[in-house]
Design an enzyme around this catalytic site. Sequence first.
Site, PDB file in Angstrom:
ATOM      1  N   MET A  79       0.876  -1.174   0.000  1.00 42.64           N
ATOM      2  CA  MET A  79       0.000   0.000   0.000  1.00 42.64           C
ATOM      3  C   MET A  79       0.910   1.220   0.000  1.00 42.64           C
ATOM      4  O   MET A  79       1.755   1.373   0.884  1.00 42.64           O
ATOM      5  CB  MET A  79      -0.927   0.025   1.217  1.00 42.64           C
ATOM      6  N   GLY A 132       3.677  -1.359  -5.081  1.00 40.93           N
ATOM      7  CA  GLY A 132       4.644  -2.444  -4.971  1.00 40.93           C
ATOM      8  C   GLY A 132       5.123  -2.803  -6.357  1.00 40.93           C
ATOM      9  O   GLY A 132       4.316  -2.906  -7.298  1.00 40.93           O
ATOM     10  N   ASN A 144       2.669  -3.574  -9.475  1.00 37.05           N
ATOM     11  CA  ASN A 144       2.672  -2.577 -10.551  1.00 37.05           C
ATOM     12  C   ASN A 144       2.995  -3.228 -11.894  1.00 37.05           C
ATOM     13  O   ASN A 144       2.324  -2.979 -12.904  1.00 37.05           O
ATOM     14  CB  ASN A 144       3.728  -1.500 -10.282  1.00 37.05           C
ATOM     15  N   ASN A 200      17.697   0.914 -14.533  1.00 37.72           N
ATOM     16  CA  ASN A 200      17.823   2.341 -14.827  1.00 37.72           C
ATOM     17  C   ASN A 200      19.313   2.677 -14.962  1.00 37.72           C
ATOM     18  O   ASN A 200      20.177   1.812 -14.813  1.00 37.72           O
ATOM     19  CB  ASN A 200      17.117   3.194 -13.771  1.00 37.72           C
ATOM     20  N   GLY A 224      13.138  10.680 -19.031  1.00 33.83           N
ATOM     21  CA  GLY A 224      12.538  11.353 -20.175  1.00 33.83           C
ATOM     22  C   GLY A 224      13.296  11.159 -21.465  1.00 33.83           C
ATOM     23  O   GLY A 224      12.759  11.402 -22.557  1.00 33.83           O
ATOM     24  N   ASP A 240       8.112   0.688 -13.517  1.00 35.75           N
ATOM     25  CA  ASP A 240       7.320  -0.538 -13.459  1.00 35.75           C
ATOM     26  C   ASP A 240       6.365  -0.634 -14.643  1.00 35.75           C
ATOM     27  O   ASP A 240       6.150  -1.722 -15.192  1.00 35.75           O
ATOM     28  CB  ASP A 240       6.532  -0.595 -12.151  1.00 35.75           C
TER      29      ASP A 240
END
Length: 302
Positions: free
Chosen positions: A12, A39, A43, A182, A205, A234
Amino acid sequence: MARIAVVGSINMDLVTRTPRPPLPGETILGISFDMLPGGKGANQAIAARRSGAQVDFIGATGTDVFGTELRKVLEDNEVGTAGLRTSDGSSGVACIVVDDSGENSIIVVGGSNTRLTALTDTDRDIIAEADILLCQLEIPVDTVAEAARHARAHDTLVLLNPSPAQPLSPQLWELVDIAVVNEGEAERLSAELEGVDHVLTTRGGAGATYRGPRDSVTHPGVAVEVVDTTGAGDAFTGALAARWDEGPEAALAWACTAGALAVTTLGAIAAIPVASEIQRIVHLLRRQPPDPLTGQLSVRHT
């Protein structure tokens, strides 16, 4: 239709919007507060489902007030929950601060996710029947490794999003077919990623890149108005898994578009776009060149 098994976390998200993050020892006034399901595992599962895949989720909720609601959000999004168990104690919780620029900072308390310590026979059947196993690192690494070994034994591709980044054994990396990272993770894990056949690196971006055994592809990104970056990675990863069978270049374009659209709305799951929305933007972007100044693709999002 691709079949995806997700072994991962469900939380949550407690989301506070502020003009800026507080400094150490400082109290500032917030703008708003929301409780939103999230999460990384949930996701990505919902992102894959909204991109058209058949998805089953393997994870754990707690016996607190959040547990029932978290199960319901998966069911409402047509994600299979045969592998979702209830564990005594709290559910996973993420405390998220989003500033006026849309950037976020996050503290995750694992709760029931940390108690996902072994696979059941049902879990193993789900993994064996899937085209892709999708995992992250918000659950015990031993459980990820067990799932990956079972996937490899049944010719199920293993897609790992190694986030939050942490040391992993060479034996686990040998089981990974596809990695999504990433830029920071790509730098920290550069040596480990050399042995992975397919590596996708997200660049915010600026889009994302793909490096495979035979070629590499770059997507310049999609220019949008940023509201909240929570869950954008995600959305990218789940969308990528759903479209991987179309080939890396098509899957990359689809995933970059899904990730871009996800930052235009507050929240993680609430912001994940559906397939028809992604398809419309992908179709429009094919008909126009990148912006000569930014290099990004741009289309009005409505």
